[in-house]
Design a protein around this motif. Structure first.
Motif, PDB file in Angstrom:
ATOM      1  N   ALA A  37       0.859  -1.192   0.000  1.00  0.00           N
ATOM      2  CA  ALA A  37       0.000   0.000   0.000  1.00  0.00           C
ATOM      3  C   ALA A  37       0.889   1.233   0.000  1.00  0.00           C
ATOM      4  O   ALA A  37       0.628   2.212  -0.697  1.00  0.00           O
ATOM      5  N   ILE A  80     -10.215   7.827   0.358  1.00  0.00           N
ATOM      6  CA  ILE A  80      -9.920   6.404   0.192  1.00  0.00           C
ATOM      7  C   ILE A  80     -11.225   5.755  -0.218  1.00  0.00           C
ATOM      8  O   ILE A  80     -12.159   5.684   0.567  1.00  0.00           O
ATOM      9  N   LEU A 123     -11.008   2.993  -2.620  1.00  0.00           N
ATOM     10  CA  LEU A 123     -10.673   1.667  -3.125  1.00  0.00           C
ATOM     11  C   LEU A 123      -9.496   1.114  -2.336  1.00  0.00           C
ATOM     12  O   LEU A 123      -8.727   1.869  -1.759  1.00  0.00           O
ATOM     13  N   LEU A 124      -9.389  -0.207  -2.333  1.00  0.00           N
ATOM     14  CA  LEU A 124      -8.160  -0.802  -1.827  1.00  0.00           C
ATOM     15  C   LEU A 124      -7.128  -0.622  -2.932  1.00  0.00           C
ATOM     16  O   LEU A 124      -7.201  -1.265  -3.978  1.00  0.00           O
ATOM     17  N   LYS A 125      -6.212   0.304  -2.710  1.00  0.00           N
ATOM     18  CA  LYS A 125      -5.234   0.636  -3.753  1.00  0.00           C
ATOM     19  C   LYS A 125      -3.898   0.026  -3.375  1.00  0.00           C
ATOM     20  O   LYS A 125      -3.237   0.495  -2.459  1.00  0.00           O
ATOM     21  N   PHE A 153     -12.460  -6.518   3.204  1.00  0.00           N
ATOM     22  CA  PHE A 153     -12.641  -5.073   3.389  1.00  0.00           C
ATOM     23  C   PHE A 153     -14.016  -4.633   2.875  1.00  0.00           C
ATOM     24  O   PHE A 153     -14.693  -3.814   3.477  1.00  0.00           O
ATOM     25  N   ILE A 188     -14.563  -0.107   1.687  1.00  0.00           N
ATOM     26  CA  ILE A 188     -14.123   0.279   0.341  1.00  0.00           C
ATOM     27  C   ILE A 188     -15.227   0.068  -0.694  1.00  0.00           C
ATOM     28  O   ILE A 188     -16.202  -0.623  -0.442  1.00  0.00           O
ATOM     29  N   GLU A 189     -15.008   0.668  -1.867  1.00  0.00           N
ATOM     30  CA  GLU A 189     -15.895   0.481  -3.023  1.00  0.00           C
ATOM     31  C   GLU A 189     -15.408  -0.631  -3.941  1.00  0.00           C
ATOM     32  O   GLU A 189     -16.100  -1.026  -4.865  1.00  0.00           O
TER      33      GLU A 189
END
Lengths: 476, 415
Positions: free
Chosen positions: B14, B59, B61-63, B102, B108-109
């Motif tokens: 991350a 935040i 998205l899980l990026k 998550f 998250i989306e």
């Protein structure tokens, strides 16, 4: 008889709504009041839990509409706005809705007048409710619990307005195959993968505490944050503190902010090189490299070795790094490799004293073995760090042709690693218009023996001869 | 030393992804998991920001990176081959598990997955596609997926990515070709643009097919985007705006993201080592807005730049443009067209809509306008109403000094 004939419109009415978010019930009643001609000031709208006795004495029930009353009109914009604004926690909201509805009968285009105070207030309520709903979609945090029926996800959330029921659909659509509950101080919602059921208001202690996944989430939250870009104001405007207490990641925020300045300073100090403007003369570079400690080589017990030769030399020869003897004498190419280079240069007819001779890396990298210092090749990172100096030298000397000897030298000039075998013999045009020629390093020849050495020496001579020819072309 | 745990690797990967500016999760096809047997997730058009980091960015998205190992050596990139950062990698299945756990907790989306290049571009791209495939096919995931594609990979793999993902993006990295040659020696501008062109065609073809066959597969319904780094090379704002507008035109991009070059650990020596010019990035986003929502042509944004080709930092580009073209002002809010009003500094699209609606009912006075706008002080010098006309104000030489915010901009450069 006179009392019965009294106009219902002049009486005071008390209207009690059963639910704080029941827009449809309000609408049905409001329609009747408008038709009966009851002015906004004569109605007190009361919701459960509100202190209705303040306005005691109001008449309950509904008035009788006038028989010839026209149909109540309201445009679509009003209805959609009002439906949402009715969820607001402002106790005056139903009165406002009625006032606007009342005024719409006489001025049907009232909603378009954005400067009207009632319209503005209505839009403000709508906006607050939409924002609260949006924050609910965003900031509800489920925690997983295991019970007899399997896994279930439970969240505790504290909305500001009466939005819970209105937002059930969002969570049903998103988490259709997951059993979940959302508990709030205003009521609760439960989904069993088939139907939504409503429950009474809950307490925070009814919701589970913690979930192992929160550690992962906090790790992610802390890692995705870039301390070089601290902007606390923009964060607070989007994620007001009132929501923090139910978001597991929010507990990290104070430390992240406090540590950011320090972390950034470390990042800049550790990785970054606070090179200022480029040195203006070769002498300035020579002084600066002596103090350069940007990479581990500079911290060894050694001295910076500067290039040598006339400023404005048409040819710049770049080697790898100073060796043992160069380090002791403080001059480039004076050791065995330098002597070998001199022989080959002479053979090609290149005058070394007319060329600028320098190294990619300015300090001698070695490991100590007893009394001997053994040469070590510089790493890519060390070469890249030293690029600053070689570029500064090129900017001042401005050679028309650069001869890079060996892979390190080629990387020092080009910024990327190239294969000597492939790159030799074909010049590369550099950004400033000069030409880069790549060949082997003379110390490579020193390491070879017999036939291999002869073959490589021939190739080296051929490269130098090509350079000589090209230089002659350039000078005329 | 044993392999790092999931949580340690999540930290590393991350951290490696935090320099990527894009985070949007909007604009894709609407879908939800109601009525599906095991699916999870929904998209409702607008993306949702589930948290905000102290850097002010959302935040949603899980990026993360699949791995930060990389065979490339781009100077601006913290993951380049010659950098000393700690390396880690996830398997596609691990990323899938993280995304789902998550997502179920409403953090998250969806997923924004990128990767360093390992083994080969094709191998890397296959891993990215595989992650998306497991999410979509094995878990019937209906949330948002953004894949960063590798321009050097086989076009067929990029096509696969578009079939699973809502959005695909290909970074142009740097605004000029010379900057790319210098700072990203392993990358090739023609190859990057070639890949973008291919994605554009795939998007058009898929849309076309869907008109004729209802069940034709969707291809990247949220379109493609790109990112370029600002402040790592000598490109001016005029260069950057020009490049962005060509990209919008040529490849029908949904968004061009600007990422202010940020001091990175283990930075390469060829980079400038200053604090990131955040305000410059902000000005570029403002100019992007002017082109996308306010009807400015790229050439007009370039007219707002100063002699050095850069947008002024102390005032926004719209004000800069207005100050250069004072003859276009004042604008009479009671009769001006929408286009003219959109040029008034301080009037946004919403305010203009409100003014248009209100003036059908009343003749606007300055007080009315004050109710409809954020700041009447900012707008006043450029408008007239029945009771207001700026006397010579637009000709005053010190107008810029009067309108520029007083201290704000300096903070960004101190410390």
């Amino acid at each position: 008889m006179s009392r019965l004939a009294k106009d219902p419109a002049s009486e005071c009415w008390l209207v009690e709504l059963e639910r704080p978010d029941d827009f449809d019930a309000w609408r049905d009643k409001a329609r009747i009041f408008v038709q009966a001609g009851v002015a906004p000031a004569s109605i007190v709208w009361s919701e459960p839990g509100a202190s209705g006795e303040l306005f005691g004495g109001g008449r309950a029930g509904l008035p009788l509409p006038a028989p010839d009353a026209p149909i109540v009109r309201a445009n679509r914009r009003f209805v959609s706005l009002a439906r949402n604004a009715a969820l607001h926690s402002d106790p005056q909201r139903f009165a406002l809705l009625y006032r606007v509805l009342w005024r719409l009968q006489a001025s049907p285009r009232l909603m378009e007048d954005k400067a009207d105070l009632d319209v503005r207030r209505l839009e403000e309520l709508d906006k607050n409710v939409r924002r609260d709903s949006h924050k609910m979609h965003a900031f509800v945090r489920f925690r997983e619990v295991e019970d007899a029926q399997g896994e279930r996800y439970v969240a505790w959330f504290e909305p500001e307005h009466h939005i819970l029921r209105a937002n059930a659909g969002f969570f049903v659509r998103r988490f259709a195959n997951m059993k979940w509950s959302i508990l709030t101080p205003r009521g609760s919602l439960h989904w069993d993968c088939e139907t939504v059921s409503e429950g009474p208001p809950a307490e925070r202690s009814d919701a589970p505490d913690g979930d192992p996944t929160e550690d992962l989430w906090r790790k992610y939250y802390a890692s995705i944050f870039n301390p070089a870009r601290l902007k606390v104001g923009s964060m607070l405007s989007e994620m007001p503190k009132k929501y923090w207490k139910n978001m597991p990641e929010a507990e990290l925020i104070p430390d992240l902010i406090a540590g950011a300045q320090r972390r950034e300073a470390q990042m800049v100090a550790a990785g970054a090189l606070d090179f200022e403007d480029r040195p203006e003369s070769l002498a300035a570079i020579a002084r600066a490299i002596e103090g350069c400690r940007k990479c581990p080589i500079g911290a060894l017990n050694n001295q910076g070795v500067m290039g040598e030769g006339p400023q404005g030399a048409p040819l710049m020869i770049v080697g790898e790094q100073p060796g043992d003897q160069e380090d002791q004498q403080g001059r480039p190419f004076v050791g065995p490799a330098g002597q070998l280079l001199d022989v080959h240069l002479a053979k090609a007819g290149i005058d070394r004293s007319a060329a600028y001779v320098t190294n990619t890396v300015k300090h001698f990298k070695y490991v100590q073995r007893g009394k001997r210092r053994i040469h070590q090749s510089p790493s890519a990172r060390e070469i890249d760090t030293c690029r600053w100096w070689i570029e500064s030298e090129r900017a001042i000397v401005q050679p028309r042709l650069v001869l890079a000897m060996g892979a390190s030298a080629a990387r020092g000039v080009l910024g990327k690693t190239v294969s000597i075998t492939k790159a030799r013999g074909t010049p590369i045009t550099l950004e400033d218009g000069s030409e880069l020629w790549i060949t082997a390093h003379p110390s490579y020849l020193l390491r070879l023996e017999g036939e291999a050495r002869d073959r490589q020496s021939e190739l080296f001579d051929a490269d130098l001869a090509a350079v000589k020819t090209r230089l002659d072309e350039m000078s005329c | 030393m044993g392999a790092p745990s999931i949580i340690e690797r999540l930290g590393i990967l991350a951290d490696a992804a935090k320099y990527d500016a894009s985070c949007a999760s909007s604009g894709t096809a609407k879908r939800n998991s109601k009525g599906s047997a095991k699916g999870i997730g929904s998209t409702e058009g607008m993306g949702i920001c589930h948290a905000y980091a102290p850097d002010g960015r959302c935040i949603s998205l899980l990026k993360i990176l699949l791995t930060n190992h990389c065979i490339f050596d781009c100077h601006y990139c913290v993951n380049r081959k010659s950098s000393n950062v700690r390396r880690a990698r996830f398997t596609p299945q691990e990323v899938v598990d993280l995304t789902l756990s998550f997502y179920r907790r409403n953090y998250i989306e969806g997923l924004f997955l990128s990767s360093g290049i390992i083994k080969s571009s094709n191998h890397t791209m296959e891993q990215l596609v595989e992650t998306a495939r497991i999410l979509r096919e094995e878990h019937d995931f209906r949330g948002y997926i953004h894949l960063k594609t590798i321009p050097e990979a086989d076009p067929e793999l990029v096509h696969q990515a578009g079939l699973y993902a809502d959005r695909v993006s290909i970074n142009v990295e740097l605004p000029t070709d010379s900057g790319l040659t210098r700072l990203a020696p392993d990358k090739d501008a023609r190859q990057i643009e070639g890949a973008m062109g291919k994605v554009k065609n795939d998007v058009i073809e898929a849309k076309d097919a869907r008109k004729r066959f209802r069940n034709a597969p969707r291809f990247a319904p949220a379109g493609q985007s790109t990112q370029m780094i600002v402040g790592a090379d000598a490109a001016t704002d005029a260069d950057i705006v020009g490049k962005a507008s060509r990209l919008y035109d040529n490849f029908r991009l949904r968004r061009v993201y600007y990422s202010a070059f940020s001091p990175i650990p283990d930075a390469s020596a060829v980079l400038p080592l200053k604090r990131p010019p955040l305000i410059r990035e902000h000005r570029l986003y403002q100019s992007d807005w002017l082109m996308r929502f306010y009807g400015y042509k790229p050439g007009e944004v370039m007219q707002a730049t100063e002699a050095d080709g850069n947008l002024p930092l102390d005032i926004d580009p719209k004000l800069a443009w207005a100050l250069k073209f004072r003859e276009r002002f004042p604008v009479d809010l009671n009769c001006a067209s929408r286009e003219e009003m959109l040029r008034v500094p301080g009037l946004g699209v919403k305010a203009v809509n409100k003014i248009l609606a209100s003036r059908r009912h009343r003749t606007l006075r300055l007080d009315d306008v004050a109710l409809l706008t954020q700041s009447i002080t900012k707008v006043r010098p450029f408008i007239c109403t029945v009771d207001w006309r700026p006397v010579m104000l637009t000709d005053r030489a010190d107008l810029r000094a009067l309108l520029a915010p007083k201290q704000e901009q300096f903070e960004l450069f101190t410390a």
